[in-house]
Motif scaffolding. Structure first.
Motif, PDB file in Angstrom:
ATOM      1  N   PHE A  63     -15.843 -86.780 -11.786  1.00 55.07           N
ATOM      2  CA  PHE A  63     -16.546 -87.876 -12.120  1.00 55.07           C
ATOM      3  C   PHE A  63     -16.654 -88.678 -10.749  1.00 55.07           C
ATOM      4  CE2 PHE A  63     -15.319 -88.019 -16.888  1.00 55.07           C
ATOM      5  CZ  PHE A  63     -13.624 -86.736 -17.045  1.00 55.07           C
ATOM      6  N   ASN A  64     -18.402 -89.381 -11.396  1.00 51.40           N
ATOM      7  CA  ASN A  64     -18.260 -89.566  -9.883  1.00 51.40           C
ATOM      8  C   ASN A  64     -17.908 -91.105  -9.274  1.00 51.40           C
ATOM      9  OD1 ASN A  64     -19.794 -90.264  -7.570  1.00 51.40           O
ATOM     10  ND2 ASN A  64     -21.828 -91.133  -9.279  1.00 51.40           N
ATOM     11  N   VAL A  65     -17.488 -91.572  -8.348  1.00 46.91           N
ATOM     12  CA  VAL A  65     -16.759 -92.712  -8.046  1.00 46.91           C
ATOM     13  C   VAL A  65     -17.657 -93.262  -6.960  1.00 46.91           C
ATOM     14  CG1 VAL A  65     -15.133 -93.906  -6.501  1.00 46.91           C
ATOM     15  CG2 VAL A  65     -14.756 -91.988  -7.305  1.00 46.91           C
ATOM     16  N   PRO A  66     -19.195 -94.314  -7.666  1.00 46.94           N
ATOM     17  CA  PRO A  66     -19.793 -95.101  -7.196  1.00 46.94           C
ATOM     18  C   PRO A  66     -19.879 -95.482  -5.450  1.00 46.94           C
ATOM     19  CG  PRO A  66     -19.895 -95.643  -9.202  1.00 46.94           C
ATOM     20  CD  PRO A  66     -18.560 -95.177  -8.741  1.00 46.94           C
ATOM     21  N   GLY A  67     -20.337 -95.514  -4.604  1.00 49.37           N
ATOM     22  CA  GLY A  67     -20.019 -96.025  -3.529  1.00 49.37           C
ATOM     23  C   GLY A  67     -18.790 -95.153  -2.235  1.00 49.37           C
ATOM     24  N   ALA A  68     -18.498 -94.359  -2.925  1.00 50.58           N
ATOM     25  CA  ALA A  68     -18.544 -92.896  -1.977  1.00 50.58           C
ATOM     26  C   ALA A  68     -18.885 -92.354  -0.741  1.00 50.58           C
ATOM     27  CB  ALA A  68     -17.067 -91.774  -2.799  1.00 50.58           C
ATOM     28  N   PRO A  69     -18.415 -91.343   0.306  1.00 45.98           N
ATOM     29  CA  PRO A  69     -19.608 -91.222   0.859  1.00 45.98           C
ATOM     30  C   PRO A  69     -19.966 -89.858   0.248  1.00 45.98           C
ATOM     31  CG  PRO A  69     -17.778 -91.711   2.083  1.00 45.98           C
ATOM     32  CD  PRO A  69     -16.913 -91.624   0.839  1.00 45.98           C
ATOM     33  N   ILE A  72     -17.866 -86.690  -0.607  1.00 40.49           N
ATOM     34  CA  ILE A  72     -17.184 -86.884  -1.875  1.00 40.49           C
ATOM     35  C   ILE A  72     -17.862 -86.954  -3.314  1.00 40.49           C
ATOM     36  CG2 ILE A  72     -15.301 -87.615  -2.394  1.00 40.49           C
ATOM     37  CD1 ILE A  72     -14.498 -89.421  -0.699  1.00 40.49           C
ATOM     38  N   VAL A  75     -14.531 -87.295  -8.333  1.00 40.43           N
ATOM     39  CA  VAL A  75     -12.532 -87.289  -8.796  1.00 40.43           C
ATOM     40  C   VAL A  75     -12.821 -86.533  -9.686  1.00 40.43           C
ATOM     41  CG1 VAL A  75     -11.653 -88.731  -7.515  1.00 40.43           C
ATOM     42  CG2 VAL A  75     -12.366 -89.187 -10.175  1.00 40.43           C
ATOM     43  N   ILE A  76     -10.942 -85.299 -10.375  1.00 39.80           N
ATOM     44  CA  ILE A  76     -11.249 -84.473 -11.347  1.00 39.80           C
ATOM     45  C   ILE A  76      -9.712 -84.781 -11.998  1.00 39.80           C
ATOM     46  CG2 ILE A  76     -12.611 -82.700 -11.026  1.00 39.80           C
ATOM     47  CD1 ILE A  76     -10.367 -80.762  -9.332  1.00 39.80           C
ATOM     48  N   SER A  84      -9.665 -85.452  -5.895  1.00 42.75           N
ATOM     49  CA  SER A  84     -10.247 -85.838  -5.340  1.00 42.75           C
ATOM     50  C   SER A  84     -11.555 -84.586  -5.218  1.00 42.75           C
ATOM     51  CB  SER A  84     -10.537 -86.421  -4.043  1.00 42.75           C
ATOM     52  OG  SER A  84      -9.757 -85.443  -2.968  1.00 42.75           O
ATOM     53  N   ILE A  86     -14.563 -82.482  -2.487  1.00 43.76           N
ATOM     54  CA  ILE A  86     -15.638 -82.755  -1.667  1.00 43.76           C
ATOM     55  C   ILE A  86     -16.323 -81.857  -1.796  1.00 43.76           C
ATOM     56  CG2 ILE A  86     -14.053 -84.284  -0.559  1.00 43.76           C
ATOM     57  CD1 ILE A  86     -13.573 -81.744   1.360  1.00 43.76           C
TER      58      ILE A  86
END
Lengths: 172, 134
Positions: A63-69, A72, A75-76, A84, A86
């Protein structure tokens, strides 16, 4: 002639000779080994130290996390916990992409825990420590920071990844 | 925020990502055209910043946040439902993830079956979004 004391003396001499001989003997001791988790990434072989890997999971939706570098991927859900994920490829100069397949190796080191996506897990093997050589000095400096060494597995070069240096880079 | 072991949230979709926000943080829901006409500062959380001029028109609705001056809203693709999340379904984001400034828009995640729903942190979404990336 005092044969008793001569015999004792000869015994002493022979004992001394035996001790000298034993001192020079090569003792066969089993060489210390290191467990490595060998995996493939974009056609090449890499490895993690076995002690850094807590478990290996089949691929599951990230699951994508907007704003993450960029490194990354998201998350799962792992048995009710959020982990997380990576991209180790990012630190090796590859594109950090979620191919939506492969395996997720959950690594934990120095208080940091994260899943790391790989293409496939090839094997978990004990390698003699002496077989793991330092990384080539000609390697790109940026990559070399994350490489612990190199070894051979079934005739193929395996680059050993230093998870702790990756985690140091990603934590704030 | 209601912390009596449950949280009532509005679940929505933005950029293909499932998110939820405490209903107590929402002033109202308006269509994107009206929000732009009322000079609401629009945030596109799925892309991590201000909504560009054409974005709001493509997305259908805006969640107008409470207590923001000038008015501030989150553009969304689709409303899903209003539901109550038990505290047992809520998880923090991994520490190093939530500490990266780009992800401060989210304070945690909720588990719904195998699905992970990101929980939006409206207090970190500035009215003057141009001055702050979230």
């Amino acid at each position: 002639m005092d044969t008793g004391s001569e015999k004792n003396k000869s015994d002493e001499i022979l004992d001394a000779v035996k001790k000298l001989k034993d001192k020079g003997r090569i003792v066969d001791v089993e060489e210390e080994k290191l467990k490595l988790v060998v995996f493939s990434l974009q056609g090449d072989y890499y490895a993690f130290y076995g002690s850094d890997i807590k478990e290996i999971l089949p691929y599951s939706k990230i699951f994508n996390v907007p704003g993450a570098p960029e490194f990354i991927l998201g998350v799962i859900n792992v048995r009710g916990d959020i982990e997380s994920v990576i991209s180790v490829g990012y630190f090796l100069g590859m594109n950090a992409e979620n191919k939506k397949q492969g395996r997720i190796a959950v690594a934990e080191k120095n208080g940091v825990r994260s899943g790391i996506i790989v293409d496939s897990i090839e094997d978990v093997v004990d390698f003699p420590i002496s077989s793991i050589k330092p990384p080539l000095s000609t390697l790109d400096r940026a990559k070399r920071d994350f490489i612990a060494g190199e070894t051979l597995y079934r005739g193929r070069n395996v680059t050993v990844i230093d998870v702790s240096s990756i985690f140091e880079r990603i934590k704030i | 925020m209601d912390i009596n072991n449950a949280l009532t949230v509005l679940v929505f979709d933005s950029g293909g990502i499932k998110m939820a926000i405490d209903t107590a943080q929402i002033e109202g829901i308006v269509d994107a055209v009206r929000a732009e006409a009322e000079k609401t500062v629009l945030m596109d959380i799925s892309s991590g910043g201000l909504a560009t001029a054409g974005t709001a028109k493509k997305k259908s609705k805006v969640l107008v946040l409470k207590g923001k001056n000038p008015p501030c809203g989150i553009v969304i693709d689709d409303l899903e439902e209003i539901t109550t999340l038990g505290i047992e379904a809520i998880r923090p984001l991994p520490a190093f993830l939530s500490s990266h400034c780009g992800t401060s828009a989210f304070w945690g995640a909720a588990l719904r079956g195998e699905e992970v729903i990101l929980l939006v942190n409206p207090s970190d979404i500035a009215s003057s979004g141009a001055e702050k990336d979230f």
